[in-house]
Design a protein around this motif. Structure first.
Motif, PDB file in Angstrom:
ATOM      1  N   UNK A   1       6.402  -6.845  36.397  1.00 49.08           N
ATOM      2  CA  UNK A   1       6.936  -7.927  35.326  1.00 49.08           C
ATOM      3  C   UNK A   1       8.171  -9.005  35.595  1.00 49.08           C
ATOM      4  N   UNK A   2       8.138 -10.253  35.608  1.00 53.19           N
ATOM      5  CA  UNK A   2       9.610 -11.352  36.477  1.00 53.19           C
ATOM      6  C   UNK A   2      10.076 -11.344  35.297  1.00 53.19           C
ATOM      7  N   UNK A   3       9.868 -11.807  34.254  1.00 47.30           N
ATOM      8  CA  UNK A   3      10.486 -13.511  33.678  1.00 47.30           C
ATOM      9  C   UNK A   3      10.618 -12.285  32.171  1.00 47.30           C
ATOM     10  N   UNK A   4      10.833 -12.367  31.029  1.00 51.50           N
ATOM     11  CA  UNK A   4      11.248 -12.667  30.112  1.00 51.50           C
ATOM     12  C   UNK A   4      11.817 -13.554  29.206  1.00 51.50           C
ATOM     13  N   UNK A   5      11.803 -13.981  27.718  1.00 49.26           N
ATOM     14  CA  UNK A   5      11.979 -15.394  27.449  1.00 49.26           C
ATOM     15  C   UNK A   5      11.595 -14.684  25.994  1.00 49.26           C
ATOM     16  N   UNK A   6      12.722 -14.329  25.274  1.00 51.48           N
ATOM     17  CA  UNK A   6      12.428 -13.991  23.877  1.00 51.48           C
ATOM     18  C   UNK A   6      13.038 -15.511  22.589  1.00 51.48           C
ATOM     19  N   UNK A   7      12.135 -15.938  21.840  1.00 47.16           N
ATOM     20  CA  UNK A   7      12.313 -16.865  21.036  1.00 47.16           C
ATOM     21  C   UNK A   7      13.037 -16.492  19.275  1.00 47.16           C
ATOM     22  N   UNK A   8      13.862 -16.975  19.148  1.00 44.73           N
ATOM     23  CA  UNK A   8      14.311 -16.591  17.459  1.00 44.73           C
ATOM     24  C   UNK A   8      13.002 -16.787  16.648  1.00 44.73           C
TER      25      UNK A   8
ATOM     26  N   UNK B   1       0.742 -15.685  32.246  1.00 45.60           N
ATOM     27  CA  UNK B   1       1.923 -15.701  31.329  1.00 45.60           C
ATOM     28  C   UNK B   1       1.533 -15.001  30.275  1.00 45.60           C
ATOM     29  N   UNK B   2       2.372 -15.000  29.114  1.00 47.22           N
ATOM     30  CA  UNK B   2       1.263 -14.846  27.290  1.00 47.22           C
ATOM     31  C   UNK B   2       2.440 -14.486  26.966  1.00 47.22           C
ATOM     32  N   UNK B   3       2.205 -14.930  25.551  1.00 45.35           N
ATOM     33  CA  UNK B   3       2.813 -14.751  24.479  1.00 45.35           C
ATOM     34  C   UNK B   3       3.120 -13.571  23.405  1.00 45.35           C
ATOM     35  N   UNK B   4       3.917 -12.678  23.090  1.00 38.21           N
ATOM     36  CA  UNK B   4       4.078 -11.192  22.079  1.00 38.21           C
ATOM     37  C   UNK B   4       4.790 -10.913  21.089  1.00 38.21           C
ATOM     38  N   UNK B   5       4.291 -10.960  20.143  1.00 40.68           N
ATOM     39  CA  UNK B   5       5.364 -10.445  19.528  1.00 40.68           C
ATOM     40  C   UNK B   5       6.269  -9.804  19.617  1.00 40.68           C
ATOM     41  N   UNK B   6       7.658  -9.906  18.908  1.00 37.48           N
ATOM     42  CA  UNK B   6       8.920  -9.303  19.134  1.00 37.48           C
ATOM     43  C   UNK B   6      10.094  -9.297  18.194  1.00 37.48           C
ATOM     44  N   UNK B   7      10.609  -8.690  18.007  1.00 36.89           N
ATOM     45  CA  UNK B   7      11.479  -8.793  17.071  1.00 36.89           C
ATOM     46  C   UNK B   7      12.898  -9.594  17.864  1.00 36.89           C
ATOM     47  N   UNK B   8      13.126 -10.174  16.486  1.00 29.32           N
ATOM     48  CA  UNK B   8      13.692 -11.729  16.489  1.00 29.32           C
ATOM     49  C   UNK B   8      15.180 -11.148  17.469  1.00 29.32           C
ATOM     50  N   UNK B   9      14.969 -12.077  18.346  1.00 31.36           N
ATOM     51  CA  UNK B   9      16.455 -11.869  18.972  1.00 31.36           C
ATOM     52  C   UNK B   9      18.168 -12.057  18.133  1.00 31.36           C
TER      53      UNK B   9
ATOM     54  N   UNK C   1      15.893 -12.736  32.122  1.00 33.60           N
ATOM     55  CA  UNK C   1      15.925 -12.773  30.667  1.00 33.60           C
ATOM     56  C   UNK C   1      16.431 -14.081  29.817  1.00 33.60           C
ATOM     57  N   UNK C   2      15.442 -14.456  29.123  1.00 33.12           N
ATOM     58  CA  UNK C   2      15.999 -16.181  29.038  1.00 33.12           C
ATOM     59  C   UNK C   2      16.174 -15.656  27.177  1.00 33.12           C
ATOM     60  N   UNK C   3      17.033 -16.428  26.324  1.00 30.87           N
ATOM     61  CA  UNK C   3      16.933 -15.955  25.238  1.00 30.87           C
ATOM     62  C   UNK C   3      16.849 -17.572  24.571  1.00 30.87           C
ATOM     63  N   UNK C   4      15.666 -18.080  23.729  1.00 31.12           N
ATOM     64  CA  UNK C   4      15.935 -18.946  23.457  1.00 31.12           C
ATOM     65  C   UNK C   4      16.325 -19.270  21.587  1.00 31.12           C
TER      66      UNK C   4
END
Length: 704
Positions: A31-38, A218-226, A263-266
């Protein structure tokens, strides 16, 4: 395949370069990059080196597979991406049916052997071995102690020597002598075993090519809202500009550690949903009977069109509710160069009680809540940038976060603009205002909604909350009750004024103006002047009259500014008004109402004259009706008198004087009745003519 890099960049939000791996990766492509969406999802990008043809297994939780199938993107610039394979979710029982077995957790040995009726088996009982074909498995009643019986399963075998019944409780081993049946039973058990661990699923990635090269997935997964939380420092006495510090709260709920990931937060709300792509879907089909050979007539078939709806589930993982604060404000003193705080004084806590300290400067340093000290202590670790409709906070340093843990990352550390004020909302507290602040987002960043801890003059002052805030936008917040400001709202006063009275097509139209006056008064008990922002709900039917314009207006409320000097009382009057219209049908209106409007000075002279004429016409008709009614009543009285006379005449001799007197009186009454009827007819004609004249007058009456 050539377009995948652009898709990855779009989803990943222009991630920073790869960071050094702290330790040997557990995955072939770590794993290299993680982008969390609101919006409740995360984009994960893996990157690694492969040599030649490569098969890479990734393990996911079963509830993540739908997101993987929907969003997986692969990139092999110097090779070729082959089909991705994974274990299907077809029901185990359905696959068991394909091998001719029906096995569940509660099946008994007898029930299982019934499915092999006719098969050759070998039974071991401990004392002998028995070979033959299964005829049946039956139940036999076996006596037990104290006169009871139990049902015992017995397998009936056809051996070379004849039929034998063997109790199953004596059988120690059963062997299927038919290799095909034995193989199918073992396959059925293997299928059952695949359903024992239903929590994990394997997805196999395949790449083909020559030599060593870099591949990405690359893929999407369900994650907690940051989430975000802020600290706001208001330091009037130190003459410091307001300071805002923001922290992002990130949680690693995946099944692997994040080691030196970018890590990026969108922030934003892209549409995101779950569709069940993993569950195999089967379309119901009609069952058609085979044609019978030799049927005397052609077989016909009914047409059936039936489609199974795809199984869909929309995950309602919306962004956590944000509650915006109220807004409005008085300006802070202009920003000055950072320096030591002013002389010790009497700081206010939540605008209320005085707290004395021997050394205010020491206290301020110990608490370390001044804007200058906080700004020097914490530096934002995120670079903000717009990404289309979204806003990205790219964390500048690689992040290591073990699974099951969370982290707070500073993303905002800026001086901001704003104004201090008191906010009065009578619907929440009719006697006190709230300490408030108009926060102006001069950071150049998009501020996600979240709680704000407010420090004022070096100490904790209260909590507030904001909703999402774009650059250069304002937002009001309130954080404490202003105990120095006593508020009072008087009961609304109503006043009504007639604006116009007009007549048109038989209707009297009265237009009025209804006013409602709200009076607010404030007593400032502090040593400093205050600016109060008064909130009043907007009612759709009412329009603001006084003052002419509010200081601010939202879709739901007016906001009015009022300056309250120190140790003084100030008052604010707000007048709203609405038009009221009343209609009166002139033909049926109460005569007293018409007379009152005919004498009203607010009614035009022309309309008053018309109303007076209308009243005269109505009175004339009333007089004619009264005259006719009196004559009709006289006829009724005569009729009653004649009935009495006739009853008396029936008992008298026709030649008696009294009888002759009655005859004379009846004759006179008949003459009177005839005269009355003629007069009534004349009055009715006059009344009809007057009614017609009145209707024509009313119908043509148009006076403004």
């Amino acid at each position: 395949m050539k377009r995948y890099p652009f898709l990855i960049v779009a989803l990943g939000g222009a991630l920073c370069g790869s960071a050094a791996i702290a330790q040997a990766p557990e995955q072939p492509i770590p794993l290299q990059n993680v982008v969390l969406f609101s919006s409740g999802v995360g984009y994960f990008q893996r990157e690694g080196r492969v040599n030649g043809n490569a098969e890479i297994d990734l393990s996911f939780r079963a509830d993540q597979i739908n997101d993987i199938l929907k969003s997986l993107v692969l990139f092999d610039p110097q090779g070729t991406v082959r089909p991705v394979t994974y274990t299907t979710k077809d029901a185990v029982l359905r696959r068991l049916q394909s091998v001719g077995q029906s096995i569940d957790r509660s099946i008994s040995l007898g029930a299982l052997l019934r499915q092999f009726q006719g098969a050759r088996v070998r039974l071991e009982t401990g004392s002998e071995g028995i070979e033959g074909r299964i005829l049946s498995v039956s139940l036999k009643a076996v006596p037990v102690d104290k006169g009871g019986v139990v049902q015992q399963e017995v397998i009936n075998i056809l051996t070379e020597g004849g039929l034998r019944a063997v109790p199953l409780d004596q059988v120690t081993q059963v062997k299927l002598l038919d290799e095909r049946l034995d193989r199918e039973l073992r396959e059925a058990l293997e299928l059952l075993a695949t359903g024992l661990d239903d929590n994990r699923r394997q997805v196999e990635l395949r790449f083909t090519g020559n030599g060593e090269r870099v591949v990405k997935a690359g893929y999407l997964q369900e994650m907690p809202v940051w989430k975000t939380s802020y600290r706001l420092v208001l330091d009037e006495k130190a003459k410091e500009k307001p300071y805002l510090q923001g922290w992002a709260i990130v949680e690693n709920t995946t099944d692997e550690d994040w080691r030196n990931v970018q890590l990026s937060l969108v922030s934003g709300r892209p549409v995101s949903f779950i569709q069940d792509l993993y569950q195999p879907l089967y379309v119901p089909r009609p069952v058609v009977q085979a044609q019978v050979i030799g049927s005397p007539t052609p077989q016909t078939y009914g047409e059936v069109l039936e489609y199974a709806d795809a199984l869909r589930e929309r995950a309602d993982k919306a962004e956590a509710d944000r509650f915006g604060g109220v807004a409005g404000a008085r300006g802070l003193p202009p920003a000055a160069a950072p320096g030591p705080a002013g002389p010790p004084g009497l700081p206010r806590i939540s605008g209320g009680a005085d707290v004395r300290f021997r050394d205010a400067e020491t206290r301020r340093k110990n608490i370390a809540a001044s804007a200058d000290e906080l700004a020097k202590s914490v530096v934002s670790q995120a670079a903000g940038a717009e990404r289309g409709e979204l806003f990205e906070y790219a964390i500048q340093q690689p992040v290591t976060l073990p699974k099951g843990q969370a982290a707070m990352v500073p993303i905002v550390s800026e001086n901001i603009g704003g104004e201090l004020l008191s906010i009065y909302d009578p619907t929440s507290d009719a006697t006190h205002a709230l300490n408030g602040f108009r926060l102006k987002n001069t950071t150049g960043l998009h501020l996600s909604g979240g709680p704000i801890t407010v420090f004022r003059d070096g100490i904790y002052a209260g909590d507030a909350q904001i909703s999402n805030l774009q650059p250069q936008e304002d937002r009001l917040i309130s954080y404490a009750v202003d105990l120095d400001l006593v508020a009072d709202r008087k009961a609304p006063r109503f006043h009504q004024e007639t604006l116009s009275v007009s007549a048109k097509s038989g209707v009297l139209v009265i237009t009025r103006k209804q006013q409602r006056e709200n009076t607010y008064s404030f007593r400032n008990q502090s040593e400093t002047p205050k600016t109060v922002l008064v909130l009043q709900d907007i009612e759709p039917e009412f329009k603001l009259a006084v003052p002419e314009k509010p200081a601010e207006k939202t879709p739901e409320e007016y906001r009015f500014k009022l300056q309250v000097p120190a140790k003084k009382t100030a008052e604010l009057k707000v007048v709203t008004e609405r038009p009221l219209t009343e209609t009166i049908a002139l033909l049926n209106a109460d005569l007293n109402v018409l007379i009152s409007y005919a004498q009203n000075a607010q009614v035009s002279e022309k309309l008053r004259a018309a109303l007076k004429q209308l009243v005269a016409m109505r009175r004339k008709i009333t007089d004619l009706q009264a005259q006719r009614s009196a004559l009709e009543n006289e006829i009724k009285t005569i009729d009653q008198e004649q009935s009495r006379i006739r009853q008396n005449m029936e008992r008298l001799d026709r030649n008696s004087p009294l009888y002759q007197q009655y005859v004379k009186k009846l004759t006179e009454q008949e003459a009177r009745i005839e005269k009355l009827r003629m007069e009534i007819a004349r009055l009715r004609e006059e009344e009809n003519a007057a009614q017609k004249e009145l209707r024509e007058f009313v119908d043509t009456l148009t006076v403004e």
